[in-house]
Design an enzyme around this catalytic site. Structure first.
Site: not given
Ligand code: SAH
Ligand code: MG
Length: 214
Positions: A23, A75, A79, A128, A145, A148, A172-173
């Site tokens: 993404f 990560d 997801g 995270s 990133d 959300h 991002h976003d």
């Molecule tokens: N940077 C990526 C997109 C990231 S999508 C790209 O370029 O395509 C968001 C990611 O954040 C997902 O893979 C999800 O597993 C991870 N994520 C969401 N919440 C999280 C958390 N609390 N701790 C660790 N990873 C998390």
């Molecule tokens: Mg993003």
């Protein structure tokens, strides 16, 4: 390794990043790489929150390699909320049939290995907020990133304090208009960081914001 000249990535690196699953619009990915290329690796390594299948790591990894540093990629690989079954960004082939849970780690590893970034992109597999709580190495460049949801984004704000003075942060976003996307990265990360005076606004591309720690 030789630099790509005025562009942050070589043609081959750029093609690989564009083809990688994930993404990240091309213009924002190139802006991300260009920002990272201006970071001072002497301040500390690069770190991204949100690896997914390795797309943003394909933009940042070659820049880190040329700077003589590494990119930590954090990560849990299960997801975000919006990647779960029934949500708009769900990709069914990423579900591990043995567990019924999303597992993006195999795709991530395949992407990084195919890009020849195995020595520079270091996967950190976990929540995270937990990693941030125990992280002590000041960062020269941070890219946020991850999830959300408002609680997840609030927890990710802890990463801002891990950036060295003078270090750069990409978020991002970030959407100012709710019609374009969720408000959590704007309201809980970007806006407070800049309003509190600890970070200065540098640039923007699409939903990407670049700020610098004072
Ligand atoms: N940077 C990526 C997109 C990231 S999508 C790209 O370029 O395509 C968001 C990611 O954040 C997902 O893979 C999800 O597993 C991870 N994520 C969401 N919440 C999280 C958390 N609390 N701790 C660790 N990873 C998390
Ligand atoms: Mg993003």
């Amino acid at each position: 390794m030789t630099g790509p000249g005025p562009d942050p990535l070589t043609g081959a690196e750029r093609a690989r990043a564009e083809q990688a699953r994930g993404f990240m619009p091309i213009d924002e990915g190139l802006a991300l790489a260009a920002a990272a290329a201006t970071a001072d690796p002497g301040l500390g390594p690069f770190l991204e929150v949100g690896s997914y299948c390795g797309k943003s790591a394909c933009y940042l990894g070659p820049v880190a390699a040329r700077a003589g540093t590494v990119l930590y990629s954090v990560d849990h690989h299960h997801g975000s909320e919006e990647n779960q079954p029934g949500w708009p960004h769900h990709e069914p082939d990423l579900v591990d049939p043995a567990t019924g849970r999303i597992d993006t780690l195999p795709q991530f590893r395949a992407t990084i290995d195919a890009a020849g970034l195995g020595d520079v992109v270091v996967a950190v597999i976990g929540e995270s907020a937990t990693v941030a709580r125990h992280w002590r190495t000041p960062l020269g460049f941070l890219f946020i990133d991850g999830g959300h949801g408002i609680e997840v984004v609030r927890a990710d704000a802890a990463w801002l304090q891990r950036v060295a003075p003078g270090g750069l942060v990409a978020i991002h976003d970030v959407f100012t208009d709710p019609a374009h996307g969720g408000q959590a990265p704007h309201d809980a990360l970007y806006a407070p960081a800049v309003a509190a005076g600890g970070f200065e606004d540098l640039s923007a591309c699409g939903s990407l914001r670049i700020i610098r720690r004072r």
